[in-house]
Scaffold this motif. Structure first.
Motif, PDB file in Angstrom:
ATOM      1  N   GLY A 282       0.803  -1.225   0.000  1.00  0.00           N
ATOM      2  CA  GLY A 282       0.000   0.000   0.000  1.00  0.00           C
ATOM      3  C   GLY A 282       0.829   1.265   0.000  1.00  0.00           C
ATOM      4  O   GLY A 282       0.357   2.323   0.431  1.00  0.00           O
ATOM      5  N   ALA A 283       2.076   1.193  -0.476  1.00  0.00           N
ATOM      6  CA  ALA A 283       2.958   2.355  -0.414  1.00  0.00           C
ATOM      7  C   ALA A 283       3.596   2.724  -1.746  1.00  0.00           C
ATOM      8  O   ALA A 283       4.041   3.861  -1.914  1.00  0.00           O
ATOM      9  CB  ALA A 283       4.058   2.107   0.620  1.00  0.00           C
ATOM     10  N   LYS A 284       3.646   1.793  -2.696  1.00  0.00           N
ATOM     11  CA  LYS A 284       4.318   2.091  -3.968  1.00  0.00           C
ATOM     12  C   LYS A 284       3.590   3.222  -4.696  1.00  0.00           C
ATOM     13  O   LYS A 284       2.370   3.221  -4.815  1.00  0.00           O
ATOM     14  CB  LYS A 284       4.347   0.860  -4.861  1.00  0.00           C
ATOM     15  CG  LYS A 284       5.229  -0.271  -4.363  1.00  0.00           C
ATOM     16  CD  LYS A 284       5.254  -1.384  -5.384  1.00  0.00           C
ATOM     17  CE  LYS A 284       6.170  -2.525  -4.966  1.00  0.00           C
ATOM     18  NZ  LYS A 284       5.611  -3.278  -3.812  1.00  0.00           N
ATOM     19  N   THR A 285       4.346   4.171  -5.175  1.00  0.00           N
ATOM     20  CA  THR A 285       3.770   5.280  -5.941  1.00  0.00           C
ATOM     21  C   THR A 285       4.183   5.251  -7.409  1.00  0.00           C
ATOM     22  O   THR A 285       3.661   6.026  -8.202  1.00  0.00           O
ATOM     23  CB  THR A 285       4.198   6.625  -5.338  1.00  0.00           C
ATOM     24  OG1 THR A 285       5.626   6.720  -5.332  1.00  0.00           O
ATOM     25  CG2 THR A 285       3.666   6.772  -3.916  1.00  0.00           C
ATOM     26  N   ARG A 286       5.110   4.321  -7.752  1.00  0.00           N
ATOM     27  CA  ARG A 286       5.572   4.245  -9.149  1.00  0.00           C
ATOM     28  C   ARG A 286       6.092   2.834  -9.419  1.00  0.00           C
ATOM     29  O   ARG A 286       6.823   2.274  -8.590  1.00  0.00           O
ATOM     30  CB  ARG A 286       6.674   5.278  -9.410  1.00  0.00           C
ATOM     31  CG  ARG A 286       7.269   5.240 -10.818  1.00  0.00           C
ATOM     32  CD  ARG A 286       8.452   6.187 -10.902  1.00  0.00           C
ATOM     33  NE  ARG A 286       9.159   6.070 -12.178  1.00  0.00           N
ATOM     34  CZ  ARG A 286       8.989   6.892 -13.211  1.00  0.00           C
ATOM     35  NH1 ARG A 286       8.149   7.905 -13.115  1.00  0.00           N
ATOM     36  NH2 ARG A 286       9.674   6.730 -14.330  1.00  0.00           N
ATOM     37  N   ILE A 287       5.696   2.288 -10.562  1.00  0.00           N
ATOM     38  CA  ILE A 287       6.200   0.979 -10.977  1.00  0.00           C
ATOM     39  C   ILE A 287       6.760   1.119 -12.390  1.00  0.00           C
ATOM     40  O   ILE A 287       6.033   1.533 -13.308  1.00  0.00           O
ATOM     41  CB  ILE A 287       5.093  -0.087 -10.961  1.00  0.00           C
ATOM     42  CG1 ILE A 287       4.548  -0.275  -9.550  1.00  0.00           C
ATOM     43  CG2 ILE A 287       5.613  -1.409 -11.503  1.00  0.00           C
ATOM     44  CD1 ILE A 287       3.420  -1.272  -9.459  1.00  0.00           C
ATOM     45  N   ASP A 288       8.037   0.789 -12.553  1.00  0.00           N
ATOM     46  CA  ASP A 288       8.678   0.794 -13.865  1.00  0.00           C
ATOM     47  C   ASP A 288       8.644  -0.621 -14.425  1.00  0.00           C
ATOM     48  O   ASP A 288       9.175  -1.564 -13.813  1.00  0.00           O
ATOM     49  CB  ASP A 288      10.125   1.280 -13.753  1.00  0.00           C
ATOM     50  CG  ASP A 288      10.202   2.750 -13.331  1.00  0.00           C
ATOM     51  OD1 ASP A 288       9.416   3.548 -13.861  1.00  0.00           O
ATOM     52  OD2 ASP A 288      11.032   3.070 -12.452  1.00  0.00           O
ATOM     53  N   LEU A 289       8.020  -0.777 -15.564  1.00  0.00           N
ATOM     54  CA  LEU A 289       7.901  -2.097 -16.178  1.00  0.00           C
ATOM     55  C   LEU A 289       9.147  -2.415 -17.004  1.00  0.00           C
ATOM     56  O   LEU A 289       9.641  -1.558 -17.741  1.00  0.00           O
ATOM     57  CB  LEU A 289       6.662  -2.145 -17.072  1.00  0.00           C
ATOM     58  CG  LEU A 289       5.325  -1.769 -16.405  1.00  0.00           C
ATOM     59  CD1 LEU A 289       4.178  -1.944 -17.387  1.00  0.00           C
ATOM     60  CD2 LEU A 289       5.094  -2.601 -15.154  1.00  0.00           C
ATOM     61  N   ASP A 290       9.659  -3.641 -16.863  1.00  0.00           N
ATOM     62  CA  ASP A 290      10.803  -4.061 -17.666  1.00  0.00           C
ATOM     63  C   ASP A 290      10.607  -5.508 -18.107  1.00  0.00           C
ATOM     64  O   ASP A 290       9.666  -6.186 -17.689  1.00  0.00           O
ATOM     65  CB  ASP A 290      12.123  -3.888 -16.897  1.00  0.00           C
ATOM     66  CG  ASP A 290      12.129  -4.663 -15.591  1.00  0.00           C
ATOM     67  OD1 ASP A 290      11.894  -5.884 -15.633  1.00  0.00           O
ATOM     68  OD2 ASP A 290      12.332  -4.052 -14.520  1.00  0.00           O
ATOM     69  N   SER A 291      11.508  -5.975 -18.953  1.00  0.00           N
ATOM     70  CA  SER A 291      11.358  -7.291 -19.577  1.00  0.00           C
ATOM     71  C   SER A 291      11.394  -8.429 -18.567  1.00  0.00           C
ATOM     72  O   SER A 291      10.859  -9.505 -18.834  1.00  0.00           O
ATOM     73  CB  SER A 291      12.457  -7.488 -20.618  1.00  0.00           C
ATOM     74  OG  SER A 291      13.749  -7.374 -20.028  1.00  0.00           O
ATOM     75  N   SER A 292      12.037  -8.211 -17.402  1.00  0.00           N
ATOM     76  CA  SER A 292      12.130  -9.289 -16.414  1.00  0.00           C
ATOM     77  C   SER A 292      10.771  -9.657 -15.823  1.00  0.00           C
ATOM     78  O   SER A 292      10.636 -10.704 -15.199  1.00  0.00           O
ATOM     79  CB  SER A 292      13.088  -8.877 -15.290  1.00  0.00           C
ATOM     80  OG  SER A 292      12.564  -7.760 -14.574  1.00  0.00           O
TER      81      SER A 292
END
Length: 312
Positions: A99-109
């Motif tokens: 309940g704390a993440k404000t940003r998720i960067d998507l990558d191939s992994s």
């Protein structure tokens, strides 16, 4: 060359060494398939997004509308890409339980690619998140009315509601600005004298907010429409002819149904004080404040002022 010679030349071109010719065509086709199958190509697939949200006990609410799919561009041999399906790559699972993440960067992994294939591009490549605390607050219930009573009747007082308030649970930014929990309207069309109850459903709360109940019990009373008339009447002192009154004239206001008020004869209204009934000592000169008495049948009478000074 004669026509027969032409025919003979064509037959020789087609049928002489037929096996060798068929072998050559087969080899050419295989070579073509090998060359084109081995060359790299690109393909874009839509992958579903699955969110793993915080448990209810964490009192956290995701406020962002997260996309339900991402576009993934895959590069690799054309033969592999032709057989590739979105289901083969599974889903994109985002663990948001803290309940704390404000940003998720998507990558191939984050994607399970078959051997020989690579991820070239992801859209969107970043997911922004906004969170809020979940709170519970008591919100008063409001019952609107619709329609009109039967002629000659009115709603008496306010509509009573049970329960008078509900518990609203949701994001603090939404719940803190809520003023009322509205219900479906109470229809009073054509109602006459009496007490009426209705089970009324609550209107849908704002998005992400829930109520602890779905409906309330509303009660209202319908009475006869009232009319009023006002008269100025001189105060009479009963039993003491020479007594004086201050003020000598009072205002009498009568209230009742239009029929009853209209039937009152002003001359029948007598404003009086009764010193003897008040057990006063009238053997000596004196004074006192006494209630002004009024008797008017079938209506309610109010006197202003309610007491006058009587001297004897």
């Amino acid at each position: 060359m004669t026509l027969a010679g032409i025919r003979e030349a064509l037959r020789s071109a087609l049928l002489d060494n037929l096996g060798l010719k068929l072998l050559s065509i087969t080899f050419a086709l295989c070579l073509y398939a090998f060359i084109h199958g081995a060359e790299n190509a690109q393909r874009t697939l839509m992958l579903s997004v699955v969110l793993i949200l915080p448990p209810e006990s964490s009192h956290r609410q995701l406020m962002t509308q997260v996309t339900d799919a991402v576009a993934v561009t895959v590069r690799g041999p054309r033969t592999q890409l032709d057989d590739l399906r979105s289901e083969s790559l599974g889903t994109l699972r985002l663990d948001l339980r803290d309940g704390a993440k404000t940003r998720i960067d998507l990558d191939s992994s984050m994607f399970h690619m078959p051997a020989g294939l690579v991820v070239d591009q992801i859209y969107p490549s970043t997911i922004e998140l906004r969170w809020d605390d979940v709170v519970t607050r008591s919100i008063p219930v409001h019952v609107p009315r619709t329609g009109d009573t039967a002629q000659g009747f009115i709603v008496k007082g306010m509509i009573s509601v049970e329960p008078p308030s509900v518990s609203a649970r949701g994001p603090r930014s939404v719940v803190d600005v809520m003023q009322l929990a509205r219900t479906a309207p109470f229809d009073i069309s054509g109602l006459t004298e009496g007490t009426y109850q209705r089970q009324l459903a609550l209107e849908r709360p704002p998005k992400l907010v829930t109520y602890d109940v779905d409906s309330v019990m509303a009660t209202l009373e319908i009475g006869r429409e009232l009319a009023t008339r006002t008269f100025d009447r001189r105060v009479e002192v009963v039993g003491i002819p020479r007594a004086t009154v201050s003020p000598a004239v009072v205002q009498v206001r009568i209230t009742g149904t239009p029929e009853d008020v209209g039937a009152v004869n002003p001359d029948s209204i007598v404003a009086r004080v009764e010193p003897k009934a008040a057990n006063l000592d009238l053997s000596q000169p004196g004074s006192d404040f006494l209630d002004v008495l009024i008797d008017v049948p079938r209506v309610t009478a109010e006197v202003n002022p309610a007491k006058v000074m009587v001297k004897w």
